[in-house]
Design a protein around this motif. Structure first.
Motif, mmCIF file in Angstrom:
data_model
loop_
_atom_site.group_PDB
_atom_site.id
_atom_site.type_symbol
_atom_site.label_atom_id
_atom_site.label_comp_id
_atom_site.label_asym_id
_atom_site.label_seq_id
_atom_site.Cartn_x
_atom_site.Cartn_y
_atom_site.Cartn_z
ATOM 1 N N UNK A 218 -1.650 10.307 2.450
ATOM 2 C CA UNK A 218 -2.539 9.439 2.577
ATOM 3 C C UNK A 218 -2.126 8.043 3.078
ATOM 4 N N UNK A 219 -1.388 7.383 2.347
ATOM 5 C CA UNK A 219 -0.817 6.006 2.352
ATOM 6 C C UNK A 219 0.049 6.040 3.781
ATOM 7 N N UNK A 220 0.763 6.958 4.174
ATOM 8 C CA UNK A 220 1.540 7.068 5.487
ATOM 9 C C UNK A 220 0.468 7.013 6.468
ATOM 10 N N UNK A 221 -0.545 7.799 6.401
ATOM 11 C CA UNK A 221 -1.497 8.142 7.508
ATOM 12 C C UNK A 221 -2.625 6.749 7.771
ATOM 13 N N UNK A 222 -2.753 6.310 6.470
ATOM 14 C CA UNK A 222 -3.630 5.163 6.971
ATOM 15 C C UNK A 222 -2.798 3.906 7.289
ATOM 16 N N UNK A 223 -1.508 3.568 6.723
ATOM 17 C CA UNK A 223 -0.810 2.580 7.332
ATOM 18 C C UNK A 223 -0.267 2.563 8.588
ATOM 19 N N UNK A 224 -0.197 3.900 9.139
ATOM 20 C CA UNK A 224 0.316 4.101 10.435
ATOM 21 C C UNK A 224 -0.894 3.826 11.420
ATOM 22 N N UNK A 225 -2.245 3.801 11.316
ATOM 23 C CA UNK A 225 -3.223 3.479 12.080
ATOM 24 C C UNK A 225 -3.772 1.959 11.663
ATOM 25 N N UNK A 226 -3.628 1.566 10.633
ATOM 26 C CA UNK A 226 -4.274 0.433 10.069
ATOM 27 C C UNK A 226 -3.650 -0.624 10.994
#
Length: 251
Positions: A192-200
């Motif tokens: 979750x943290x990797x995915x959201x930080x990659x698109x934020x």
């Protein structure tokens, strides 16, 4: 188990994963950062976040249920101890030795379950030598009439119930939290943290939001681990009911 250290490590790992995702974002092609791609990633991350929330709630509920159960058993023990001492007092002067052995057994149990040094772990296993002394003292009572006979029978019944409650606490000292489930949850949180930080978008607001989220999740894991060891750590079951009863026994 050092729950504070585990929570701190989890917090650092989640923040590190978020920063890693922010760094990976720089190397992604523009087509991967389009609105449609971000929506797909958010949809997938939303699904993982929902499953993580369900598992996190399940673990909190399980740990809190185990904590409340053992707290209730401690309160029951305190009530039965007070009642048993009252029964022995009504028996008469003949029960003086039994009451003395009883006070010693309770004081020994409090010292071992709630050690004064926070670094020492609680010892839930009963002291068999002290317990046997009280058991023998009760059975040595020689009733002179029906009243004393009834009181002795009630005292034996209460003594048996107290022993069962103490052994129940020992049996329940095994951790109730499933380690594989906890590992899966942490894995989902990393995704979750990797995915959201990659698109934020790379700005201070999103970074602070991710750090605050990581802190909240680490606090939740800390709470779960603390509740799962109710006689150790920071959130341990209070010894106030037992100390209150012990003070009354000393009178």
């Amino acid at each position: 188990m050092n729950t504070t250290l585990i929570a701190a490590i989890l917090f650092v790992c989640l923040v590190g994963v978020a920063l890693l995702g922010r760094r990976v974002r720089r190397y992604l092609p523009e087509s991967h950062l389009s609105a449609d791609s971000k929506d797909a990633v958010k949809l997938a991350m939303g699904l993982v976040a929902t499953m993580s929330a369900l598992v996190l709630g399940l673990l909190v509920s399980s740990a809190k249920g185990a904590y409340d159960t053992e707290r209730s058993e401690v309160i029951q023990m305190a009530a039965k101890i007070a009642f048993l001492d009252r029964v022995l007092g009504l028996y008469g002067p003949e029960a003086t030795d039994a009451r003395g052995a009883f006070r010693e057994a309770i004081a020994d149990a409090v010292r071992h379950i709630w050690p004064t040094e926070r670094s020492r772990r609680a010892q839930l296993a009963p002291n068999e030598q002290v317990g046997d002394a009280f058991y023998v003292a009760i059975h040595r009572l020689s009733p002179k009439d029906d009243t004393q006979r009834a009181l002795k029978t009630q005292a034996i019944a209460l003594m048996t119930e107290l022993g069962q409650l103490r052994l129940l606490l020992v049996a329940q000292s095994i951790p109730s939290i499933s380690i594989p489930m906890l590992i899966i949850l942490v894995s989902w949180l990393v995704v979750i943290f990797f995915g959201f930080s990659a698109v934020a978008p790379p700005n201070a607001t999103t970074t602070l939001a991710l750090i605050a989220s990581a802190f909240s999740v680490a606090c939740a894991i800390f709470l779960i681990l603390e509740l799962d060891q109710p006689f150790d750590g920071l959130i341990r079951i209070t010894n106030a009911p037992m100390l209150n009863v012990l003070s009354r026994l000393a009178k």
